[in-house]
Motif scaffolding. Structure first.
Motif, PDB file in Angstrom:
ATOM      1  N   THR A 185      38.361  58.791  -8.031  1.00 46.94           N
ATOM      2  CA  THR A 185      37.119  58.113  -8.413  1.00 46.94           C
ATOM      3  C   THR A 185      36.264  57.727  -7.211  1.00 46.94           C
ATOM      4  N   ASN A 211      42.035  57.961 -13.298  1.00 48.50           N
ATOM      5  CA  ASN A 211      41.513  56.693 -12.779  1.00 48.50           C
ATOM      6  C   ASN A 211      42.006  56.412 -11.364  1.00 48.50           C
ATOM      7  N   ASP A 212      42.578  57.436 -10.723  1.00 48.56           N
ATOM      8  CA  ASP A 212      43.099  57.259  -9.374  1.00 48.56           C
ATOM      9  C   ASP A 212      41.968  56.911  -8.412  1.00 48.56           C
ATOM     10  N   LEU A 213      42.238  56.045  -7.452  1.00 42.89           N
ATOM     11  CA  LEU A 213      41.205  55.574  -6.538  1.00 42.89           C
ATOM     12  C   LEU A 213      40.657  56.692  -5.660  1.00 42.89           C
ATOM     13  N   SER A 241      44.640  51.042 -11.470  1.00 39.85           N
ATOM     14  CA  SER A 241      44.293  52.437 -11.202  1.00 39.85           C
ATOM     15  C   SER A 241      45.392  53.376 -11.683  1.00 39.85           C
ATOM     16  N   THR A 249      45.358  54.337  -0.290  1.00 38.73           N
ATOM     17  CA  THR A 249      45.892  53.635  -1.458  1.00 38.73           C
ATOM     18  C   THR A 249      47.258  53.040  -1.123  1.00 38.73           C
TER      19      THR A 249
END
Length: 432
Positions: A270, A265-267, A258, A197
């Motif tokens: 998810t 909703n963190d990449l 995100s 990220t």
């Protein structure tokens, strides 16, 4: 561990003006006050939700039961309204008897004389042996100790171990180049899956602080302004720009969206990214949200990195300068910070305990994820670290500007060099 430098806080904003107007300078005493009212009603304040407050209410209730004539009540609020309340209370000299501060807020309250000097109570009411001299320096200001670090957190790298296992890879990252290489192996740009990220565009800029300290610099200078140079900032943005251009990290709109909904909703959570530079404590929360599969690792380093770059964020427990029962307040600080019985209740609700004995005592009580965090952070403490300047009052405004110009670079509206010139000009205005 980190040793807190002392000095004047840069930037005299509204909060400092209110505090100076509302509080008299802290008294300098040669010994702890022995005067104690017959009845003491202590107020303790912290930020967070009702669950955290309930844990600490149990601790202060247990303390009060063992002290004749003492009662104690808990106040709490979410972080932003909590500090707004403290500002108002300080201006009217009506601060809670005990309350927690972050490093961002500590300097301004200490400078204004709003905090009790705890130095006379060290060794009398407060046992500092298990905390250690270096931790005590976090609460130093001028010639006194105005807060005791109760808990702390640090930085780490969260990794989706399931993805690495499926790819037949190991996380053997030592350098930033290693991180980029591994991220490239894991990314699937055509499918919207990212190797790592993007830590540059969010409001939390701890990863940049790691980068700066590895260059033997600081985010903030000791006498105002920034403590890092233009080249270090440009190199930071260029490192991430290369990965962004190749689709290894998210586009800024994806990353910002995100982060707008927190960890849910963190990449990484998810399943859309393999690696995340993070607060170490996020291991537990993120792991719970995605049903495990995450591992925690140390940060990569630049070539020739300063050995003492590591830093920690301490939660500082302070007492109001005008508390009517300073000795009792100091006793309660000692209970919260040093008593294994108290820690058995609160565990790591506010972070890893600074007391080595207390930290060891809670390990058997923790979940696997929490235990991993505590063990990781205690291992990090074995590395050398250096003092940090006191965080200036206007640091949050500067961090917001750093994030804004990071976004300008990420969207391609400014080159790293152009953005660096603009940010450093803003820093002169914000930080002085």
């Amino acid at each position: 561990m980190n040793a807190r430098r002392v000095g004047t806080v840069a930037g005299a904003g509204l909060l400092t003006v209110l505090l100076v107007a509302g509080c008299s300078p802290a008294a300098t005493s040669t010994g702890p006050s022995q005067e104690r009212p017959e009845k003491v009603d202590l107020t303790v304040a912290l930020w967070g939700g009702a669950d955290r407050a309930d844990l600490y209410q149990q601790v202060i209730d247990n303390f009060a039961e063992g002290e004749e004539g003492v009662t104690a009540t808990m106040e709490f609020a979410d972080q932003s309204p909590y500090f707004e309340r403290l500002t108002t209370s300080a201006a009217s000299q009506n601060l809670p008897d005990l309350f927690w501060l972050t490093e961002t807020h500590f300097g301004r309250y200490a400078e204004a004389g709003a905090l009790l000097d705890l130095a006379p109570y060290i060794g009398e009411n407060i046992d500092a042996d298990a905390i250690g001299e270096n931790w005590l320096r976090y609460g130093e200001f001028d010639d006194g100790i105005y807060a005791i670090p109760s808990n702390f957190n640090g930085q780490g790298v969260l990794v989706d171990q399931n993805v690495l296992d499926a790819a037949g890879l190991e996380y053997d990252v030592e350098s930033w180049d290693d991180l980029a290489e591994l991220a490239r192996e894991l990314a699937r740009p055509g499918e919207g899956y990212y190797g790592v990220t993007d830590p540059t565009v969010g409001q939390t800029q701890r990863a940049f602080e790691v980068w700066v300290r590895q260059h033997d610099q600081e985010v903030y200078g000791e006498k105002g302004g920034v403590g890092f140079d233009r080249d270090t900032l440009i190199a930071w943005w260029e490192y991430w720009a290369d990965l962004r251009d190749d689709g290894i990290i998210p586009t800024p709109d994806v990353q910002i969206e995100s982060e707008s909904q927190g960890l849910t909703n963190d990449l990484l959570v998810t399943g859309k990214a393999a690696i995340r530079l993070s607060s170490a404590t996020h291991l537990t929360a993120a792991g719970t949200l995605r049903d495990g599969g995450l591992t925690l690792h140390g940060y990569p380093e630049i070539e020739g990195a300063a050995e003492d770059w590591r830093f920690y964020t301490a939660l500082l427990l302070a007492a109001a300068a005008n508390t009517p029962a300073p000795g009792v307040a100091a006793d309660l600080i000692n209970e919260i910070v040093n008593a294994p019985e108290a820690a058995a209740i609160t565990q790591i609700s506010m972070g890893t305990p600074t007391s080595s004995a207390v930290s060891e005592s809670v390990l058997p009580l923790l979940s696997e994820g929490d235990r991993t965090v505590v063990e990781y952070l205690n291992e990090q403490l074995e590395f050398p670290t250096r003092p940090s300047p006191i965080v200036p009052e206007t640091s949050q405004q500067f961090t917001a500007e750093l994030a804004r110009y990071s976004q300008e670079v990420a969207y391609g509206r400014l080159s790293p060099a152009e953005a660096a010139d603009k940010l450093l000009a803003e820093a002169d205005r914000i930080l002085g």
